[in-house]
Design a protein around this motif. Sequence first.
Motif, mmCIF file in Angstrom:
data_model
loop_
_atom_site.group_PDB
_atom_site.id
_atom_site.type_symbol
_atom_site.label_atom_id
_atom_site.label_comp_id
_atom_site.label_asym_id
_atom_site.label_seq_id
_atom_site.Cartn_x
_atom_site.Cartn_y
_atom_site.Cartn_z
ATOM 1 N N GLU A 238 -9.274 39.163 -20.961
ATOM 2 C CA GLU A 238 -9.929 37.852 -21.126
ATOM 3 C C GLU A 238 -11.042 37.529 -20.172
ATOM 4 O O GLU A 238 -10.967 38.118 -18.975
ATOM 5 N N GLU A 239 -12.070 37.046 -20.633
ATOM 6 C CA GLU A 239 -13.207 36.681 -19.935
ATOM 7 C C GLU A 239 -13.448 35.287 -19.638
ATOM 8 O O GLU A 239 -13.450 34.445 -20.440
ATOM 9 N N LEU A 240 -13.787 34.973 -18.267
ATOM 10 C CA LEU A 240 -14.029 33.485 -18.011
ATOM 11 C C LEU A 240 -15.564 33.570 -17.320
ATOM 12 O O LEU A 240 -15.659 34.099 -16.289
ATOM 13 N N ASP A 241 -16.192 32.904 -18.175
ATOM 14 C CA ASP A 241 -17.747 32.649 -17.353
ATOM 15 C C ASP A 241 -17.627 31.764 -16.097
ATOM 16 O O ASP A 241 -16.517 30.700 -16.333
ATOM 17 N N TYR A 242 -18.265 31.814 -15.172
ATOM 18 C CA TYR A 242 -18.312 31.044 -13.965
ATOM 19 C C TYR A 242 -19.603 30.544 -13.343
ATOM 20 O O TYR A 242 -20.383 31.563 -13.536
ATOM 21 N N ASP A 243 -19.610 29.571 -12.624
ATOM 22 C CA ASP A 243 -20.695 29.297 -11.971
ATOM 23 C C ASP A 243 -20.374 29.271 -10.284
ATOM 24 O O ASP A 243 -21.378 29.740 -9.653
ATOM 25 N N VAL A 244 -19.046 29.003 -10.237
ATOM 26 C CA VAL A 244 -18.724 29.162 -8.573
ATOM 27 C C VAL A 244 -17.349 29.697 -8.891
ATOM 28 O O VAL A 244 -16.429 29.220 -9.479
ATOM 29 N N LEU A 245 -16.969 30.795 -7.876
ATOM 30 C CA LEU A 245 -15.699 31.332 -7.977
ATOM 31 C C LEU A 245 -15.304 31.131 -6.574
ATOM 32 O O LEU A 245 -15.863 31.708 -5.628
ATOM 33 N N VAL A 246 -13.985 30.781 -6.331
ATOM 34 C CA VAL A 246 -13.353 30.845 -5.123
ATOM 35 C C VAL A 246 -12.221 31.675 -5.032
ATOM 36 O O VAL A 246 -11.277 31.571 -5.926
ATOM 37 N N TRP A 247 -11.863 32.466 -4.060
ATOM 38 C CA TRP A 247 -10.685 33.691 -3.908
ATOM 39 C C TRP A 247 -9.943 32.945 -2.805
ATOM 40 O O TRP A 247 -10.409 33.019 -1.830
ATOM 41 N N THR A 248 -8.612 33.012 -3.140
ATOM 42 C CA THR A 248 -7.667 32.365 -2.125
ATOM 43 C C THR A 248 -6.432 33.049 -2.097
ATOM 44 O O THR A 248 -5.451 32.603 -1.786
ATOM 45 N N GLY A 249 -6.573 34.381 -2.845
ATOM 46 C CA GLY A 249 -5.343 34.959 -3.092
ATOM 47 C C GLY A 249 -4.585 35.830 -2.109
ATOM 48 O O GLY A 249 -3.676 36.733 -2.440
ATOM 49 N N GLY A 250 -5.041 35.845 -0.896
ATOM 50 C CA GLY A 250 -4.148 36.430 -0.063
ATOM 51 C C GLY A 250 -4.583 36.770 1.402
ATOM 52 O O GLY A 250 -5.995 36.407 1.612
ATOM 53 N N ILE A 251 -4.017 37.254 2.298
ATOM 54 C CA ILE A 251 -4.725 37.734 3.793
ATOM 55 C C ILE A 251 -4.370 39.150 3.983
ATOM 56 O O ILE A 251 -3.310 39.695 3.619
ATOM 57 N N THR A 252 -5.205 39.420 4.997
ATOM 58 C CA THR A 252 -5.056 40.763 5.730
ATOM 59 C C THR A 252 -5.312 40.536 7.192
ATOM 60 O O THR A 252 -5.949 39.568 7.397
ATOM 61 N N GLY A 253 -5.344 41.482 8.009
ATOM 62 C CA GLY A 253 -5.667 41.495 9.346
ATOM 63 C C GLY A 253 -7.436 41.556 9.569
ATOM 64 O O GLY A 253 -7.894 41.946 8.457
ATOM 65 N N GLN A 254 -7.932 41.222 10.660
ATOM 66 C CA GLN A 254 -9.079 41.150 10.904
ATOM 67 C C GLN A 254 -9.606 42.470 10.931
ATOM 68 O O GLN A 254 -8.938 43.453 11.299
ATOM 69 N N PRO A 255 -11.042 42.758 10.319
ATOM 70 C CA PRO A 255 -11.353 44.471 10.355
ATOM 71 C C PRO A 255 -11.564 45.001 11.774
ATOM 72 O O PRO A 255 -11.116 46.111 11.580
#
Length: 397
Positions: A238-255
């Motif tokens: 499925e395709e969703l066009d976007y103007d603004v995308l925000v990702w909040t899907g998970g965490i990991t350690g600092q690089p």
Amino acid sequence: MSTQVVVLGSGYAGAGAVKTLEEELGHDAQLTWVAEHDYHLVLHEVHRCIRDPSVESSIAIPVDDVKADSTDFVKGRASDVNVDDRVVELEGGDTVDYDYLLVAIGSSTAFFGIEGLEEFAHQLKGLDDAREIHQDIKEAAADASRDDPAQVVIGGAGLSGIQTAAEVAEYRDTNRAPIDIKLVEGMDEIFPGNDPELQGALRRRVEDLDIDILTGDFISKVDEETVFIGGGEDEAPEELDYDVLVWTGGITGQPEASDVELEQDERSHRFFAEEDFQTSDDRVFAVGDCALVEQGPDSVAPPTAQAAWDAADVAGENIARAIAGKPLKRWTFTDKGTVISIGHDAVAHGVKFPVVGEFPVNVFGGPLARTLKKGIAANWIADVTSPKRALSAWNDL
């Protein structure tokens, strides 16, 4: 020579531990606080800045208003820790020596190898992120050349994703801005893994804000204009066009954590810590999102603000006890419930009040939930600064 105690990080765990260490350390110890920013951010309220950036004055607290005059503050981002020489190395080449170190550097956003996601999506880990999201939404909605509403997509419908989507909706309604909002979650329900009654209450309130909820398929790819959801060998995504995308899907350690010679999870690079917060080096303690704090067999503390500020007191006290040669305390997380803001509304679940105990209604919203949400943030601000500052921040929380 005095014992050198260093705290890395200005989040809940870092700020809370500094306050405790200032009370617990003797006169023969010197406390140094090292952090990338010279303010403590009430992070679980940063989504408010998406709607109204002026809120940041209430939730970004200068470190000088948190720490005692006797505590040294060094502004800088830690790039490595040399545990053999007991030295913290900072970006730019400066170093800070320690005898005991508390690592509370938080987490970074996990992108799970999804093509294009890190390149094109906003994340929400600090003030700069919230400012950029606000500005991009404002510009997209004000674009005079378009005939259709601006498209805002939020990936991940955990606590942060739900709160972010609701703040975008509040911005849209307050400013009468032409914006369509979609909240995308790969699992079958929003706030996955939680009480179905709570999930239902959240879904109803999110949908009442005219936010489209898409569940059951994960984001598989992102380019500069489109979010691709699901798909496979025999099925087009499925395709969703976007103007603004925000990702909040998970965490990991600092690089930077991957280079530190402490035992850590190979995938996430979060440090293993015992129930007393001691790591594989007995002079280094770890607390908050950067740590996997043991909570019995095959269990670790959750990466939440509630856990971080609860743990900070014990972590700070344990460093003072280690210096004094006293036995260390073990910490067990006790969940006091969950309160989630949905714009100007809120939903509470499983809340336990001091003395009274668990609230008789499992899930509730309305004025009580909203006041409770404000009260949690205000109580924290009062703890690390003063009741006067908490009172002045009340309307923004």
